[in-house]
Design a protein around this motif. Structure first.
Motif, PDB file in Angstrom:
ATOM      1  N   LEU A   1       0.894  -1.096   0.238  1.00 20.88           N
ATOM      2  CA  LEU A   1      -0.471   0.264   0.550  1.00 20.88           C
ATOM      3  C   LEU A   1       1.101   1.228  -0.119  1.00 20.88           C
ATOM      4  CD1 LEU A   1      -2.768  -1.514   2.550  1.00 20.88           C
ATOM      5  CD2 LEU A   1      -2.943  -1.457   0.337  1.00 20.88           C
ATOM      6  N   ASP A   2       0.677   1.930  -1.095  1.00 24.36           N
ATOM      7  CA  ASP A   2       1.752   3.192  -1.141  1.00 24.36           C
ATOM      8  C   ASP A   2       0.944   4.329  -0.376  1.00 24.36           C
ATOM      9  OD1 ASP A   2       3.193   2.076  -2.836  1.00 24.36           O
ATOM     10  OD2 ASP A   2       2.000   2.790  -4.747  1.00 24.36           O
ATOM     11  N   TRP A   3       1.304   5.072   0.605  1.00 23.83           N
ATOM     12  CA  TRP A   3       1.354   5.841   1.835  1.00 23.83           C
ATOM     13  C   TRP A   3       2.412   7.298   1.074  1.00 23.83           C
ATOM     14  CZ3 TRP A   3       3.562   6.355   6.715  1.00 23.83           C
ATOM     15  CH2 TRP A   3       2.758   6.972   7.460  1.00 23.83           C
ATOM     16  N   ASP A   4       1.920   8.320   1.179  1.00 25.16           N
ATOM     17  CA  ASP A   4       1.577   9.486   1.424  1.00 25.16           C
ATOM     18  C   ASP A   4       2.958  10.345   2.963  1.00 25.16           C
ATOM     19  OD1 ASP A   4      -0.052  10.301   1.876  1.00 25.16           O
ATOM     20  OD2 ASP A   4      -0.651  12.238   0.852  1.00 25.16           O
TER      21      ASP A   4
ATOM     22  N   ASP B   1      -5.408   7.131   9.547  1.00 29.09           N
ATOM     23  CA  ASP B   1      -7.008   6.462   9.320  1.00 29.09           C
ATOM     24  C   ASP B   1      -6.147   6.054   7.619  1.00 29.09           C
ATOM     25  OD1 ASP B   1      -6.247   8.969   7.911  1.00 29.09           O
ATOM     26  OD2 ASP B   1      -9.093   9.158   8.199  1.00 29.09           O
ATOM     27  N   ARG B   2      -4.358   6.444   6.851  1.00 25.62           N
ATOM     28  CA  ARG B   2      -4.022   5.665   6.414  1.00 25.62           C
ATOM     29  C   ARG B   2      -3.253   5.141   6.741  1.00 25.62           C
ATOM     30  NH1 ARG B   2      -8.845   6.567   4.646  1.00 25.62           N
ATOM     31  NH2 ARG B   2      -9.082   8.263   2.922  1.00 25.62           N
ATOM     32  N   PRO B   3      -3.000   4.741   4.806  1.00 27.10           N
ATOM     33  CA  PRO B   3      -3.334   4.280   4.014  1.00 27.10           C
ATOM     34  C   PRO B   3      -4.279   3.636   4.609  1.00 27.10           C
ATOM     35  CG  PRO B   3      -1.211   2.949   3.876  1.00 27.10           C
ATOM     36  CD  PRO B   3      -1.490   3.756   5.528  1.00 27.10           C
TER      37      PRO B   3
ATOM     38  N   VAL C   1      15.106  -0.029   0.721  1.00 28.32           N
ATOM     39  CA  VAL C   1      13.489   0.421   1.358  1.00 28.32           C
ATOM     40  C   VAL C   1      12.810   1.903   1.618  1.00 28.32           C
ATOM     41  CG1 VAL C   1      13.377  -1.993   1.185  1.00 28.32           C
ATOM     42  CG2 VAL C   1      13.358  -1.079   3.647  1.00 28.32           C
ATOM     43  N   SER C   2      11.986   1.969   1.924  1.00 28.93           N
ATOM     44  CA  SER C   2      11.441   3.213   2.081  1.00 28.93           C
ATOM     45  C   SER C   2      10.104   3.719   3.393  1.00 28.93           C
ATOM     46  CB  SER C   2      11.549   4.082   0.745  1.00 28.93           C
ATOM     47  OG  SER C   2      12.448   4.546  -0.231  1.00 28.93           O
ATOM     48  N   VAL C   3       9.851   4.933   4.093  1.00 31.88           N
ATOM     49  CA  VAL C   3       8.801   4.601   4.526  1.00 31.88           C
ATOM     50  C   VAL C   3       7.995   6.131   3.660  1.00 31.88           C
ATOM     51  CG1 VAL C   3       7.816   5.362   6.197  1.00 31.88           C
ATOM     52  CG2 VAL C   3       8.466   3.452   6.410  1.00 31.88           C
ATOM     53  N   ALA C   4       6.932   6.379   2.904  1.00 33.45           N
ATOM     54  CA  ALA C   4       6.153   7.336   2.199  1.00 33.45           C
ATOM     55  C   ALA C   4       7.384   8.550   1.427  1.00 33.45           C
ATOM     56  CB  ALA C   4       5.876   8.224   4.145  1.00 33.45           C
ATOM     57  N   GLY C   5       8.099   7.350   0.582  1.00 32.10           N
ATOM     58  CA  GLY C   5       9.088   7.900   0.172  1.00 32.10           C
ATOM     59  C   GLY C   5      10.689   8.492   0.670  1.00 32.10           C
TER      60      GLY C   5
END
Length: 273
Positions: free
Chosen positions: A145-148, A164-166, A207-211
């Protein structure tokens, strides 16, 4: 390698192979399974070999004793923790049978929900030692799941908040936070020594989190970089990462002494130290 089949995993709402600080989870050698209720259901079929109470680390939120249940599956000995047993040596259990009530153990943090810990040993190995279990594989596809990095606080506990996201687009299928294209990130980032990815990678991969880059995956294992997770610009302990099939999926922020409340808007970022 021992594979936990999809039919077993379907009985739980979430699982994690790497979200733990303890030796039993090194290299994904155990899986934590999160049922819908506090009834600890068996993830294996077989005959109970033994049950044993063990002293747990002293924590104000936890019981003084944890419990170990050993089950002979025919091929391996399954080690099950964090369930107060209602079964005894000689009992035969099927997958899904109730083993007892789950307990809040000092072996996991206050932000961790009650769960069933599962590991496996070869029949001739010592099943009572914490370390030495076989690597565990999960026989399900996982959707990244992509997440910003943004979201609204849906739930606020004393030591964590859930956003509440992603959003989980297809409840009933397995999904987790994207780490790289086609890859899900698992573990405690960066508050536990290492994490993991699903599926395994053939070569070392950032590896990344939120870019924002958080580490490097090699095979299934992730080595965190020197990073700090921030929420609205303030340092927090980290992110609690898992794989889930329930509709209430959302980023879980580990942040003792936070002042967030439901409805607050949050932006998560990762800064290299």
């Amino acid at each position: 390698m021992v594979t936990v089949p999809a039919s077993t995993l379907s009985r739980y709402r979430r699982f994690s192979l790497f979200n733990s600080p303890y030796d039993a989870h090194d290299r994904g050698c155990a899986v934590d399974l999160y049922p819908e209720t506090n009834r600890g259901r068996s993830p294996v079929a077989g005959v109970v070999v033994d049950t044993r109470s063990v002293r747990a680390p002293s924590r104000p939120y936890a019981v003084s004793e944890d419990h170990l249940i050993l089950i002979d599956t025919g091929d391996h000995v399954a080690r099950i923790l964090h369930v107060d047993p209602e079964v005894a040596a000689g009992d035969r259990v099927a997958v899904g049978d109730v083993l007892g009530e789950m307990v809040r153990s000092g072996f996991f943090g206050p932000w961790v929900d009650n769960h069933v810990h599962l590991g496996f040993r070869d029949p001739d190995a010592n099943p009572y030692r914490a370390a030495g279990s076989l690597p565990v594989e999960v026989d399900v596809p996982v959707r990244p799941l992509d997440w910003d990095g943004t979201g609204v606080v849906r739930e606020a506990g004393e030591t964590y908040v859930v956003l509440d996201r992603p959003h989980h687009p297809d409840p009933g299928s397995w999904a987790g936070l994207a780490a790289a294209p086609g890859v899900v990130l698992d573990g405690g980032c960066p508050h536990y020594e290492g994490g993991g990815v699903l599926p395994a990678l053939d070569a070392p991969t950032p590896v990344s989190v939120a870019g924002d880059r958080v580490g490097v995956a090699d095979g299934r294992a992730v080595t965190w970089g020197p990073v700090t997770v921030r929420a609205n610009g303030r340092p927090i302990t980290g992110l609690s990462l898992f794989v889930a099939q329930d509709a209430d999926f959302g980023a879980k922020l580990v942040c003792p002494d936070h002042d967030f409340a439901p409805g607050d808007r949050v932006r998560v970022s990762v800064a290299r130290e």
